[in-house]
Design a protein around this motif. Sequence first.
Motif, mmCIF file in Angstrom:
data_model
loop_
_atom_site.group_PDB
_atom_site.id
_atom_site.type_symbol
_atom_site.label_atom_id
_atom_site.label_comp_id
_atom_site.label_asym_id
_atom_site.label_seq_id
_atom_site.Cartn_x
_atom_site.Cartn_y
_atom_site.Cartn_z
ATOM 1 N N UNK A 296 41.797 39.228 48.639
ATOM 2 C CA UNK A 296 41.535 37.993 49.367
ATOM 3 C C UNK A 296 40.108 37.503 49.113
ATOM 4 N N UNK A 297 39.151 38.414 49.233
ATOM 5 C CA UNK A 297 37.744 38.025 49.070
ATOM 6 C C UNK A 297 37.411 37.553 47.661
ATOM 7 N N UNK B 58 39.343 35.882 45.740
ATOM 8 C CA UNK B 58 40.083 34.670 45.374
ATOM 9 C C UNK B 58 39.144 33.511 45.073
ATOM 10 N N UNK B 59 37.955 33.537 45.662
ATOM 11 C CA UNK B 59 37.032 32.410 45.474
ATOM 12 C C UNK B 59 36.443 32.364 44.069
ATOM 13 N N UNK B 60 36.573 33.447 43.324
ATOM 14 C CA UNK B 60 36.008 33.447 41.966
ATOM 15 C C UNK B 60 37.023 32.828 41.013
#
Lengths: 478, 495
Positions: free
Chosen positions: A320-321, A323-325
């Motif tokens: 989840x964390x 995913x922003x990349x």
Amino acid sequence: MTLPGVEATRARIVAGTTSAEANLRECLERIAALNPKLQAFHTVAAQSSLARATELDALLKSGAQPGALHGVPVALKSNLCASGHETNCGSRLLAGWQAPYTARAVERLLDAGAILVGMTHMDEFGFGSSGENSAYATARNPHDPERTAGGSSSGSAVAVASGMVPLALGSDTGGSVRQPAALCGIAGFKPSYGRIPRHGLVAFGSSLDCISPFARSVTDLECAMEVLSGHDALDATSIEEPPLLRIASEGALDGWRIGVPRECFDAGAGSGLDEGVRTALEAALRRFEQLGAQCVEVSLPHLRHAIATYYIIACAEASSNLARFDGVRYGVRHTAGSSLAAMMSATRERGFGAEVKRRVLLGTFVLSAGYHEAWYQRAQRVRARIAQDFEQAFEQCEVLVTPTTPSTAFRLGEKSSDPLAMYLSDVLTVPASLAGIPALSIDCGRTQGLPVGMQILGPARADTRVLRAGRAFERKNA
Amino acid sequence: MSAAHDPALVSPRTGRRWLAVIGLETHVQLKTRTKLFCGCEYRFGAEPNTLTCALCTAQPGALPVLNCEALALAVRAGLALGADIAPLSKFDRKHYFYCDLPKGYQISQYDQPYCKGGGIALASGRFIRLERIHMEEDAGKAIHDRGASTLVDLNRAGVPLIEMVTQADIQTAAEAFEYLTLLKERLQYAGVSDCDMEKGSLRCDVNISVRPAGEGWRTKVEIKNLNSFRFIAAAIEHEAWRQIEAYESEDPAQYPVQETRLYDPERNQTRTMRGKESARDYRYCPDPDLPPVVLDASFLERERSNLSEPADSRRARYREQLGLSPADAAALTSERAASDYFEACLRSGIDARDASSWIRNELLGWVGEPELGLRDFAQLPISPRELSEVLELIRSGRIASNAGRKLLRARALAGPDGPGIAALVAQLGLEQVQDDAQLEEWCRAALIGKEKIIADYRSGKEAALNALLGPVMKQSGGRAAPEKVREILKRLLSG
């Protein structure tokens, strides 16, 4: 170690025995001499740190009250944001990335007078226990450069262990500070979850992540913890109470009960306990007894599920964390064709290393519809049981003592082709992460010339107690 | 809607009776000062990417912290809709990849929303039940029509929303329209949201299926891209008939499938956007960055007491206690600000009928007039005290009621910092002339050359006086006190 620690460095500068600048130059020289071999730092901010040292010296001359870390050079793991410094997280995807802001913990260090010397190598996004998953370089153990320094906060541990700096920050999600501290023979402290705000720490497993300091003594860790601790309005999970206290004690632990979890000394803990480690730990327990403490055997029955539980939860949160990349806003973008999906895929495919992909896939799987209950939710329930085990154990003792790792530093390359073996070496550190309790690793001797780490665990938020036990042991040992 | 209302759609071809099964998912933007999890403000139409911070752009290491104001407004919405507020709820992450979703997940509430139940009663007495209300953050905007590249504006990312999901209780397009109208009114009155569809602060998706009367539910279709209540009603109408025709074709290949369709208002039809096979797995998980939301009784009590009286209750009160007509009551409550203004007028001692007639006949009509530049009633710069001053001037005869209208317009034009009523009366010379000498002079002048009218009057035609009144008023610039002019004219003519 002959080099001065945190307290001594500050004391010498404040007393005028040396200056912040002169002290920093010694550090920079040492880094220049050792870093090519040990690979602790990927960037050393020589200019900005010297400018800062000069400034601090001028401040002191002007009669300003020196901060608690006045002139103390510090190193940061590369997953901590510091404006003007490269927070690459050990990943190709974030090559050259500088955060537009500074992490609260880093700000607290700087406000206390610390000097930011540079950013250290780490396993990519914190995924690893040996430093070998860095996209840039693998830090080497100062005790034997052919061996691992541990991970994932490898570079920060090496920077402190080799005397390049007296203090460094790492982050500990399942042992990423305690394990390298143990393998490098220094002290590392994972505080209670929330004790140091996570603001500005690039997230791996948000419910587990703890910014954690490395130093060469417990006293130095306490110095750092006083500066780093406390609630922050920008982290809703950070805690204030009870405040961290430094109890001036002369080291006696009269009447303390030291809990010895039998599962941690059994060969059946998932990864066999090295004989040398066991011997060192048994000697350490005898020293606790000499300090007036009494050893009691306790049980943590769910401990054997800790590794599986940890890897499910940590990977789920990591997927989840991370995913922003996606290449849209920052990081190294790779395009393929003209579609957004293709760009995101190419960026992640080429930007992430193998271990990152493995964990993102695992995490994505355990959160998927149809598997969510069987894996993720069940792991959450087991996690609660593990925390309960600790609560029950702490009804019988003040602190628990275990080895930090089942064995001493292994050879580089030894486990890199076997991810499961690598995961299993975290067996003794992940339980405290799952329970959110404070855990300290300190040096407790040598076996075959390599350091053995001892872990001291306390109940949730009893950080003060854990540090006090560690300090008492350290004095006795000194 | 009368009790005789029949929701059935009767097929003109087969004569079969079909029933539509409709549920609505409505998002509204909470009227907070700042976003849901950071301190950025949000203004519709601001320069792209100027209202963002490390969190809005999902910089690594930035963490969300719940905005208490948003929570309070969300709770107030729940209370205004008669829902049960959960003492414990939590935030979850809803994952998908898109360029307008910076974190790669949206923070929403999945299995423990803060609010369950509640609903809205329609005029027919039918009750549309809400299944749940949850809080979530908005995404940014992807802009595809400015050149070859897609542009991303993250101003909207993180704006607080609540999503209200009805049960499938709605049976007709008219009911959907009525539900939305009442929902909007309820939320506006509670001060929760502007509910302005044009600015995207209210958005609605429709779930609809049809079934032959007496049979069970069939496959539902979701409709998106609905930009007004009118389009929503039209889309429902169209989609219901499309599904009926599909079933009546008796060709299973034509039957509706579970899918998302987009409404095209120009063609008044819906078309496939994405099918079920590409249904997303959002991989929900609790957001570890946000502790559970615990709402204690005192907080709920405070919010309950902050809640304003809803429009329907105000309308009833205006009719029953103040004796206003249903049309007046409806007009006064058409906007919360107007109704609040009316109530403030009552408090400053203005008679209900006077206040109602001035608000309804004058003030409400001014909103949207380009000259006055009032976007909504709340911007009206005339205080109830000032209105009361003007009414008193009219009552005492110091100004004519026509001058009162002019005065109020002048006051509205002057804006909030403009001169007060007394100053405007003097400035505009609106005060009636009562001075006998002046009035007599105007009257005498008006009589010159009006021998025919004078003769008529003297022969008993009282109405002839009106023909003289006009010129006097004209000469005085409308300021001559008309009753006094009459008296003077009568005196002069009888002399």
